[in-house]
Design a protein around this motif. Structure first.
Motif, PDB file in Angstrom:
ATOM      1  N   VAL A  65     122.080  94.999  29.828  1.00  0.00           N
ATOM      2  CA  VAL A  65     121.062  95.359  30.814  1.00  0.00           C
ATOM      3  C   VAL A  65     120.691  94.131  31.631  1.00  0.00           C
ATOM      4  N   ASP A  66     120.458  93.009  30.952  1.00  0.00           N
ATOM      5  CA  ASP A  66     120.112  91.742  31.624  1.00  0.00           C
ATOM      6  C   ASP A  66     120.718  90.601  30.812  1.00  0.00           C
ATOM      7  N   PRO A  67     121.656  89.853  31.383  1.00  0.00           N
ATOM      8  CA  PRO A  67     122.327  88.798  30.590  1.00  0.00           C
ATOM      9  C   PRO A  67     121.411  87.644  30.244  1.00  0.00           C
ATOM     10  N   HIS A  68     120.176  87.627  30.762  1.00  0.00           N
ATOM     11  CA  HIS A  68     119.278  86.502  30.479  1.00  0.00           C
ATOM     12  C   HIS A  68     118.018  86.933  29.720  1.00  0.00           C
ATOM     13  N   THR A  69     117.984  88.215  29.256  1.00  0.00           N
ATOM     14  CA  THR A  69     116.807  88.644  28.474  1.00  0.00           C
ATOM     15  C   THR A  69     117.171  89.238  27.125  1.00  0.00           C
ATOM     16  N   GLY A  70     118.498  89.409  26.871  1.00  0.00           N
ATOM     17  CA  GLY A  70     118.910  89.991  25.578  1.00  0.00           C
ATOM     18  C   GLY A  70     118.728  91.493  25.509  1.00  0.00           C
ATOM     19  N   GLN A  71     118.611  92.178  26.636  1.00  0.00           N
ATOM     20  CA  GLN A  71     118.429  93.629  26.653  1.00  0.00           C
ATOM     21  C   GLN A  71     119.784  94.315  26.775  1.00  0.00           C
ATOM     22  N   PHE A  72     120.046  95.325  25.849  1.00  0.00           N
ATOM     23  CA  PHE A  72     121.312  96.055  25.831  1.00  0.00           C
ATOM     24  C   PHE A  72     121.031  97.555  25.714  1.00  0.00           C
ATOM     25  N   LYS A  73     121.983  98.367  26.188  1.00  0.00           N
ATOM     26  CA  LYS A  73     121.848  99.830  26.122  1.00  0.00           C
ATOM     27  C   LYS A  73     123.101 100.419  25.499  1.00  0.00           C
ATOM     28  N   ALA A  74     122.877 101.339  24.504  1.00  0.00           N
ATOM     29  CA  ALA A  74     123.992 102.026  23.859  1.00  0.00           C
ATOM     30  C   ALA A  74     124.513 103.095  24.790  1.00  0.00           C
ATOM     31  N   MET A  75     125.854 103.056  25.034  1.00  0.00           N
ATOM     32  CA  MET A  75     126.452 103.946  26.009  1.00  0.00           C
ATOM     33  C   MET A  75     127.269 105.067  25.381  1.00  0.00           C
ATOM     34  N   ALA A  76     127.986 104.730  24.314  1.00  0.00           N
ATOM     35  CA  ALA A  76     128.864 105.738  23.678  1.00  0.00           C
ATOM     36  C   ALA A  76     129.115 105.341  22.240  1.00  0.00           C
ATOM     37  N   LYS A  77     129.647 106.294  21.519  1.00  0.00           N
ATOM     38  CA  LYS A  77     129.906 106.054  20.114  1.00  0.00           C
ATOM     39  C   LYS A  77     130.995 105.002  19.981  1.00  0.00           C
ATOM     40  N   ARG A 122     117.735  98.415  23.467  1.00  0.00           N
ATOM     41  CA  ARG A 122     117.139  97.545  22.452  1.00  0.00           C
ATOM     42  C   ARG A 122     117.276  96.086  22.915  1.00  0.00           C
ATOM     43  N   GLY A 123     116.251  95.328  22.587  1.00  0.00           N
ATOM     44  CA  GLY A 123     116.290  93.897  22.891  1.00  0.00           C
ATOM     45  C   GLY A 123     116.581  93.076  21.647  1.00  0.00           C
ATOM     46  N   PHE A 124     117.417  92.065  21.787  1.00  0.00           N
ATOM     47  CA  PHE A 124     117.735  91.171  20.672  1.00  0.00           C
ATOM     48  C   PHE A 124     117.148  89.792  20.979  1.00  0.00           C
ATOM     49  N   THR A 125     116.927  89.014  19.936  1.00  0.00           N
ATOM     50  CA  THR A 125     116.338  87.677  20.112  1.00  0.00           C
ATOM     51  C   THR A 125     117.290  86.609  19.581  1.00  0.00           C
ATOM     52  N   ALA A 126     117.113  85.390  20.134  1.00  0.00           N
ATOM     53  CA  ALA A 126     117.891  84.239  19.677  1.00  0.00           C
ATOM     54  C   ALA A 126     116.947  83.061  19.518  1.00  0.00           C
ATOM     55  N   ALA A 127     117.199  82.269  18.494  1.00  0.00           N
ATOM     56  CA  ALA A 127     116.342  81.104  18.229  1.00  0.00           C
ATOM     57  C   ALA A 127     117.221  79.919  17.833  1.00  0.00           C
ATOM     58  N   ILE A 128     116.751  78.721  18.197  1.00  0.00           N
ATOM     59  CA  ILE A 128     117.469  77.472  17.901  1.00  0.00           C
ATOM     60  C   ILE A 128     116.626  76.654  16.923  1.00  0.00           C
ATOM     61  N   ASP A 164     112.360  79.950  20.232  1.00  0.00           N
ATOM     62  CA  ASP A 164     112.907  81.155  20.836  1.00  0.00           C
ATOM     63  C   ASP A 164     113.551  80.794  22.173  1.00  0.00           C
ATOM     64  N   VAL A 165     114.846  81.094  22.287  1.00  0.00           N
ATOM     65  CA  VAL A 165     115.553  80.785  23.526  1.00  0.00           C
ATOM     66  C   VAL A 165     116.119  82.054  24.156  1.00  0.00           C
ATOM     67  N   THR A 166     115.548  83.181  23.781  1.00  0.00           N
ATOM     68  CA  THR A 166     116.109  84.462  24.232  1.00  0.00           C
ATOM     69  C   THR A 166     116.235  84.520  25.745  1.00  0.00           C
ATOM     70  N   THR A 167     115.182  84.119  26.419  1.00  0.00           N
ATOM     71  CA  THR A 167     115.172  84.271  27.886  1.00  0.00           C
ATOM     72  C   THR A 167     115.286  82.931  28.612  1.00  0.00           C
ATOM     73  N   ARG A 168     115.681  81.883  27.882  1.00  0.00           N
ATOM     74  CA  ARG A 168     115.840  80.580  28.528  1.00  0.00           C
ATOM     75  C   ARG A 168     117.048  80.593  29.495  1.00  0.00           C
ATOM     76  N   PRO A 169     116.999  79.789  30.530  1.00  0.00           N
ATOM     77  CA  PRO A 169     118.156  79.722  31.459  1.00  0.00           C
ATOM     78  C   PRO A 169     119.429  79.263  30.768  1.00  0.00           C
ATOM     79  N   GLU A 170     119.261  78.519  29.650  1.00  0.00           N
ATOM     80  CA  GLU A 170     120.450  78.017  28.961  1.00  0.00           C
ATOM     81  C   GLU A 170     121.168  79.126  28.191  1.00  0.00           C
ATOM     82  N   SER A 171     120.522  80.267  28.035  1.00  0.00           N
ATOM     83  CA  SER A 171     121.070  81.342  27.200  1.00  0.00           C
ATOM     84  C   SER A 171     121.711  82.419  28.074  1.00  0.00           C
TER      85      SER A 171
END
Length: 898
Positions: free
Chosen positions: A51-63, A7-13, A31-38
């Motif tokens: 998944v990517d520290p500069h795009t807000g992408q994460f993957k669920a691995m375990a409970k 899942r991808g999450f978003t961030a805004a300033i 939207d600063v989700t994929t900005r270099p500052e984020s």
């Protein structure tokens, strides 16, 4: 999220204008989700991985649960936000159970905004200047000598720092139960059979109660400030480098580093979970039926809110130089925003100040030598999260020019008081043979017009003073011989140094070289005239023109052929043995010191000069010759060198009284004489043809044999005599034949003494080995001569036309009144030396030199008296008073050789 889900999450300033504080509205989110500052992160990657520290992408691995944080950092601003993710097995995570009543749950504090401070530019500068500060004697940009001192002065900020304060935020969630009791009332009535048996309804009130619990979730946010980074640096030392002093280290003096205390006890303290809250009870009347209890969930939010206090917080603490930067006092909900660490001030001029660094004399002159330096700051104890000692280069330090000055304004004494030259060279100092002379080597004089230089004494910077003569010299006491072209060291503090000029030095023009050497002169240094104003030179040199000049001196009469004077000069009548008596110019020797001769043995010879009893009235008769000799020093040993003597004549009365109506007691006269062929021949006229001769080795001249031998030896070697005979043969021939021949010397009006009448006086002192002994032994010459007046001279006032007188007075004879009688003919000699046969430019003068009068220096008295007390005024050069009334022809002894 479900296991395996991505899942991808978003961030805004949201922002609002800083320059418009009245504008309280935030602008549209960015939207600063994929900005270099984020930057995105997970605190539990085993549950939720990035998944990517500069795009807000994460993957669920375990409970389980994980907190996902996004950090946005731009310039001085840093913002954080986070979200809690729960991972379950199913597709849709179940809804979390509400907190049980009275429960509390607080999120861990997470970074929010930051406040950063930084002052890491020391603003350092430095100077290197001449002592003393504020009254610098030298401008180091133009020049400073060795042996002078420098100071270094560094200015910088009193401390440096950098800090980062982070606001930590969190939320405490409380479950609050609000209980409310409902009092229920209703009256369904009841049927009652009355007495009449009729049923009727009667009240049948019912009472009950019901309690309902409303559960509320109350959130209490909190924030406090933590010190993420704190680095404080104090001054450790500074270094300065320059050619003038290599490198110096300056330790701080009177320096007070900053004082700070930091604590990291920042925290939050949630309030205790509240007890269940009782809401006021309420009576509900349901009429005939039991009332229903309403759902008042939304009614008691306020009561629940009041039941929960605010979270208390404490910041970390920081006190800096007595100022509270971060306050750790406990406060509700939000810790106070920290202030900035105060900006450092510049240290005062004495903290990094180091004077008194003397420039070594080993430093040669160099221009515009560049300077460099460093300042060192040390990390102070109590720093938080790192920091190391800091070093900063110091730029813009002034260069230094090393220029050690020496001057040379040396002089050589001008012995004008003994300069007998006919034409003195006023542009050269006169050095007289066999006389002392002085060199003056001052250490003061004009140098460059820089501060500290100018016209002053520079002795401090001299290594040595030196002088070099192009001729041999002795030291003042004549105990040390100094060969020519030898550098002579002179102590720096010795301004005057006397030397002595040997007699064998050739006459002529020379240059004496002076060299003053700077204390920092390297090997192979160069020199500059007068002053080393160009710093590439390390010595000041000067060439002083001088002229070496000889002497003409010691004239004396050694014999008079007049028979009346024989016993004055001879031990007995007819003897050739001299008494040693002679008549000198005066009672002084060559340089004015007493000679030892007494009166009456001084010139001129006059009545009263005869020392024997009964001869006080005796004067010299005309026709008798007198012998004389004198000396010269210098280059008078050549074949064409000679002496010119020009006689002149004066008349005085025997009583010294006036001769004429004008009152003249002395008048110049012309002399006439008769020959067998001519009458009244004027001395000095074209008709004056009588030749005079002198025999050097005359029986009564008593020339010492050693003089003849030495003279013959020199002539043999230098006058072209070698090869004709042996040396001994030539010496014998010279003494017995050559010197006994007549040498023509001129006439009554002019004598020229040639080299045939000259001998050489061997030096009595030791001659240094490096000196040409033969040359040295001809440095002093002795000249022999003789002179007489005609036996019967006729004396007339100078300028008298004798022929005209005879024509107008009926003839002329010895008794004519035109001729002066009853007096003395004064013979005056003008004596000059002649070099290289140049009669037009006589070399030295005995009495008529422009700068001095040797005749007077030897003590000639210009006021004399005869044996009878008659006084006469005489002139320099007067040698003999001839009796104008007495002639050798009248003397019975007139046949005595003369």
């Amino acid at each position: 999220m479900a296991i395996g889900e991505t899942r991808g999450f978003t961030a805004a300033i949201k922002t609002k204008p800083f320059a418009e504080p009245s504008d309280t509205g935030f602008k549209t989110p960015v939207d600063v989700t994929t900005r270099p500052e984020s930057t995105w992160s997970s605190d539990n990657k085993a549950v939720v991985d990035v998944v990517d520290p500069h795009t807000g992408q994460f993957k669920a691995m375990a409970k389980g649960k994980a907190t996902i944080t996004v950090k946005w950092e731009s310039g001085m601003y840093t913002l954080y936000d986070n979200i809690v993710v729960s991972v379950e097995d199913g597709d849709v995570p179940p809804v979390e159970e509400p907190h049980p009543p009275g429960d509390v749950s607080c999120t861990d504090p997470q970074p929010s905004q930051t406040i950063s401070g930084k002052e890491m530019d020391p603003g350092v500068s430095a100077v290197i200047k001449a002592d003393s500060r504020g009254s610098e004697r030298f401008d180091v940009l133009q020049g400073i000598p060795t042996s002078e001192s420098l100071y270094g002065n560094v200015k910088s900020k009193e401390y440096l720092y950098q800090n980062k304060f982070t606001q930590m935020k969190g939320v405490c969630t409380y479950t609050v139960n609000v209980k409310k009791t409902y009092l229920l009332e209703w009256d369904p009535g009841k049927k009652v059979t009355g007495p009449d048996g009729k049923e009727h309804k009667e009240p049948d009130p019912q009472h009950d109660q019901d309690q309902k619990v409303y559960t509320y979730t109350i959130q209490r946010p909190y924030s406090f400030w933590k010190i993420d980074q704190l680095e404080v640096y104090d001054i450790d030392h500074a270094t300065l480098k320059n050619y003038a002093w290599d490198e110096i280290t300056i330790q701080p003096a009177g320096y007070h580093p900053p004082v700070f205390q930091a604590g990291q006890d920042g925290k939050y303290v949630p309030p205790s979970p509240p007890q269940d809250v009782e809401a006021p009870s309420q009576t509900l009347n349901g009429g005939e039926s039991r009332p229903s209890v309403p759902n008042e969930q939304g009614a008691f939010q306020g009561i629940a809110e009041k039941a929960v206090g605010k979270v208390e917080v404490e910041n970390d603490s920081l006190n800096f130089n007595g100022r509270k930067i971060m306050d750790s006092q406990r406060t509700p909900e939000n810790g106070p925003t920290p202030s900035q660490i105060p900006a450092p001030q510049m240290i005062n001029e004495n903290v990094l100040y180091s004077p008194g660094h003397i420039i070594s004399s080993s430093k040669i002159n160099k221009s515009n030598e560049q300077s460099s330096g460093q300042i060192f700051y040390a990390i102070m104890p109590g720093n938080i999260n790192g920091g190391t000692d800091q070093t900063f280069s110091i730029s813009g330090i002034n260069p230094v020019t090393v220029h050690t000055p020496v001057v040379n304004y040396s002089t050589v004494s001008d012995d004008a008081a003994h300069n007998q030259k006919t034409q003195p060279n006023l542009s050269r100092s006169a050095l007289i043979l066999e006389r002392p002379f002085r060199v003056t080597i001052p250490t003061s004089g004009q140098h460059v017009n820089y501060p500290g230089y100018g016209n002053r004494d520079y002795a401090k910077y001299f290594r040595i003073k030196q002088v070099k003569f192009p001729f041999d010299v002795y030291n003042e006491s004549r105990t040390q011989f100094i060969p020519k072209e030898t550098w002579v060291d002179i102590a720096v503090n010795q301004i005057y140094t006397d030397f002595y000029l040997p007699v064998w030095v050739d006459e002529g023009d020379y240059e004496i070289t002076f060299r003053n050497i700077a204390e920092n002169a390297p090997g192979g240094y160069s020199s500059q005239t007068n002053a080393n104003t160009d710093l590439t030179h390390h010595a000041a040199e000067l060439k002083v023109p001088v002229e070496v000049i000889g002497r003409l001196y010691d004239f004396h009469i050694t014999d008079i052929a007049d028979y009346n004077w024989e016993k004055v000069f001879r031990t007995q009548s007819g003897s050739a043995n001299p008494t040693g008596v002679s008549y000198w110019v005066g009672q002084n020797a060559i340089d004015g010191a007493p000679r030892g001769n007494k009166a009456p043995f001084t010139l001129p010879i006059r009545p009263g000069s005869h020392p024997l009893q009964g001869y006080k009235n005796v004067s010299v008769k005309t026709g008798y010759h007198f012998k004389f000799d004198f000396k010269t020093k210098g280059n008078m040993f050549g074949p064409l060198d000679g002496i010119r003597i020009t006689p002149s004549f004066y008349f005085v009365r025997k009583d010294g009284q006036a001769i004429n109506a004008r009152g003249d007691k002395r008048i110049p006269v012309d002399l006439y004489y008769n020959t067998s062929t001519n009458q009244f021949v004027k001395i000095g006229s074209a008709s004056d043809q009588v030749q005079r001769y002198v025999i050097l080795n005359d029986r009564l001249r008593n020339v010492p044999a050693v003089e003849l031998t030495d003279t013959a030896g020199y002539k043999y070697n230098h006058y072209g005599q070698t090869g004709r005979s042996s040396l001994s043969e030539y010496i014998q021939n010279y003494a017995n034949i050559i010197t006994k021949q007549k040498t023509p010397v001129g006439s009554y009006s002019l004598l020229i003494l040639p080299e045939q009448l000259r001998t050489f006086l061997r030096l009595s002192e030791n001659i240094p080995a490096s000196v040409d002994r033969e040359r040295a032994n001809v440095s002093i010459q002795k000249w022999y001569g003789e002179y007489s007046l005609p036996a019967e001279p006729f004396v007339v006032a100078a300028g008298t036309n004798v022929a005209e007188y005879g024509r107008t007075h009926g003839g002329l004879d010895s008794k004519s009144p035109i001729f002066l009688k009853d007096g003395y003919i004064v013979v005056n000699f003008n004596i000059e030396s002649i070099q290289e046969g140049d009669l037009k430019q006589p070399h030295l003068q005995y009495m008529n030199a422009p700068l001095m009068n040797q005749w007077a220096l030897e003590g000639f008295s210009r006021n004399i008296q005869d044996a009878y007390g008659n006084r006469f005024g005489v002139n320099d050069g007067d040698v003999v008073f001839y009796n104008a009334n007495q002639s050798s022809r009248d003397d019975f002894s007139s046949q005595v050789p003369h």
